[in-house]
Scaffold this active site. Structure first.
Site, PDB file in Angstrom:
ATOM      1  N   HIS A  99      -0.150  -9.512  12.682  1.00  0.00           N
ATOM      2  CA  HIS A  99      -0.720  -9.174  11.367  1.00  0.00           C
ATOM      3  C   HIS A  99      -0.545 -10.350  10.414  1.00  0.00           C
ATOM      4  O   HIS A  99       0.352 -11.168  10.589  1.00  0.00           O
ATOM      5  CB  HIS A  99      -0.029  -7.931  10.789  1.00  0.00           C
ATOM      6  CG  HIS A  99       1.463  -8.045  10.725  1.00  0.00           C
ATOM      7  ND1 HIS A  99       2.267  -7.850  11.832  1.00  0.00           N
ATOM      8  CD2 HIS A  99       2.298  -8.361   9.716  1.00  0.00           C
ATOM      9  CE1 HIS A  99       3.529  -8.034  11.496  1.00  0.00           C
ATOM     10  NE2 HIS A  99       3.578  -8.360  10.218  1.00  0.00           N
ATOM     11  N   HIS A 101      -0.133 -11.314   6.286  1.00  0.00           N
ATOM     12  CA  HIS A 101       0.178 -10.823   4.944  1.00  0.00           C
ATOM     13  C   HIS A 101      -0.708 -11.566   3.945  1.00  0.00           C
ATOM     14  O   HIS A 101      -0.763 -12.805   3.967  1.00  0.00           O
ATOM     15  CB  HIS A 101       1.627 -11.149   4.575  1.00  0.00           C
ATOM     16  CG  HIS A 101       2.657 -10.498   5.435  1.00  0.00           C
ATOM     17  ND1 HIS A 101       3.424  -9.440   5.006  1.00  0.00           N
ATOM     18  CD2 HIS A 101       3.079 -10.767   6.698  1.00  0.00           C
ATOM     19  CE1 HIS A 101       4.268  -9.082   5.965  1.00  0.00           C
ATOM     20  NE2 HIS A 101       4.085  -9.882   7.005  1.00  0.00           N
TER      21      HIS A 101
HETATM   22  P1  AMP Z   1       6.611  -8.745   9.449  1.00  0.00           P
HETATM   23  O1  AMP Z   1       8.010  -8.996   8.967  1.00  0.00           O
HETATM   24  O2  AMP Z   1       5.718  -9.938   9.283  1.00  0.00           O
HETATM   25  O3  AMP Z   1       6.577  -8.175  10.863  1.00  0.00           O
HETATM   26  O4  AMP Z   1       6.015  -7.660   8.450  1.00  0.00           O
HETATM   27  C1  AMP Z   1       5.981  -6.297   8.704  1.00  0.00           C
HETATM   28  C2  AMP Z   1       5.474  -5.631   7.451  1.00  0.00           C
HETATM   29  O5  AMP Z   1       5.046  -4.323   7.769  1.00  0.00           O
HETATM   30  C3  AMP Z   1       6.531  -5.498   6.350  1.00  0.00           C
HETATM   31  O6  AMP Z   1       6.108  -6.221   5.183  1.00  0.00           O
HETATM   32  C4  AMP Z   1       6.593  -3.994   6.101  1.00  0.00           C
HETATM   33  O7  AMP Z   1       6.761  -3.659   4.739  1.00  0.00           O
HETATM   34  C5  AMP Z   1       5.250  -3.528   6.640  1.00  0.00           C
HETATM   35  N1  AMP Z   1       5.254  -2.133   7.083  1.00  0.00           N
HETATM   36  C6  AMP Z   1       6.091  -1.547   7.959  1.00  0.00           C
HETATM   37  N2  AMP Z   1       5.783  -0.236   8.091  1.00  0.00           N
HETATM   38  C7  AMP Z   1       4.710  -0.018   7.290  1.00  0.00           C
HETATM   39  C8  AMP Z   1       3.930   1.144   6.994  1.00  0.00           C
HETATM   40  N3  AMP Z   1       4.181   2.336   7.554  1.00  0.00           N
HETATM   41  N4  AMP Z   1       2.900   1.025   6.126  1.00  0.00           N
HETATM   42  C9  AMP Z   1       2.639  -0.170   5.559  1.00  0.00           C
HETATM   43  N5  AMP Z   1       3.339  -1.288   5.801  1.00  0.00           N
HETATM   44  C10 AMP Z   1       4.363  -1.215   6.654  1.00  0.00           C
END
Ligand code: AMP
Ligand code: ZN
Length: 137
Positions: A99, A101
């Site tokens: 993903h 950001h």
């Molecule tokens: P990463 O550290 O790049 O793997 O980012 C994972 C992101 O997913 C974090 O910023 C979390 O806040 C986001 N995240 C995890 N669970 C959810 C959820 N249920 N809905 C929206 N965002 C989420």
């Protein structure tokens, strides 16, 4: 993929706030935003990280990020936008479904600052550049 939170979202098992959806990609508000309007854009198919993803998806991903990024700036009144993508735990990846950001930025918000390091000497840089270059072949 079982036990993947982003796959579970697509299967309707976990609620989320969608901002965009196409055949290959979807985007939603991050539940723990660095700033309000922080969006994640995600391939619908499960790929663990950027290296597993087919590069053919790159063109659609970039054009969607351009559209989405401009829309986030317009909707939030941000002055700038960061695109951040983490691969593997040491880089901060917590969800192992690739993903990106998209984070709206405001003057003086103090986010995402890092202290630049330095090389000891020019030869160190040349050696490292040659090693990276060689590893690409
Ligand atoms: P990463 O550290 O790049 O793997 O980012 C994972 C992101 O997913 C974090 O910023 C979390 O806040 C986001 N995240 C995890 N669970 C959810 C959820 N249920 N809905 C929206 N965002 C989420
Ligand atoms: Zn997944």
């Amino acid at each position: 993929m079982s036990d993947c939170i982003f796959c579970a979202m697509q299967q309707g098992k976990i609620p989320f706030v969608e901002v965009f959806s196409s055949d290959n990609l979807f985007a939603f508000l991050d539940i723990g935003p660095l700033n309000h309007g922080h969006v994640l854009i995600v391939p619908k198919k499960h790929y663990a990280n950027m290296f597993d993803m087919p590069s053919e998806l790159g063109c659609e991903l970039l054009s969607t990020m351009q559209l989405l990024g401009k829309a986030i700036i317009e909707a939030t009144g941000a002055g700038g936008l960061n695109v951040v993508q983490n691969n593997f735990s040491p880089a901060g990846q917590a969800v192992f479904h690739v993903h990106w950001h998209l984070i709206p930025r405001f003057e003086g918000d103090g986010l995402l600052k890092w202290t630049p390091g330095k090389y000891d000497h020019n030869e160190q840089m040349l050696k490292l550049a040659a090693e990276i270059s060689r590893a690409m072949k």
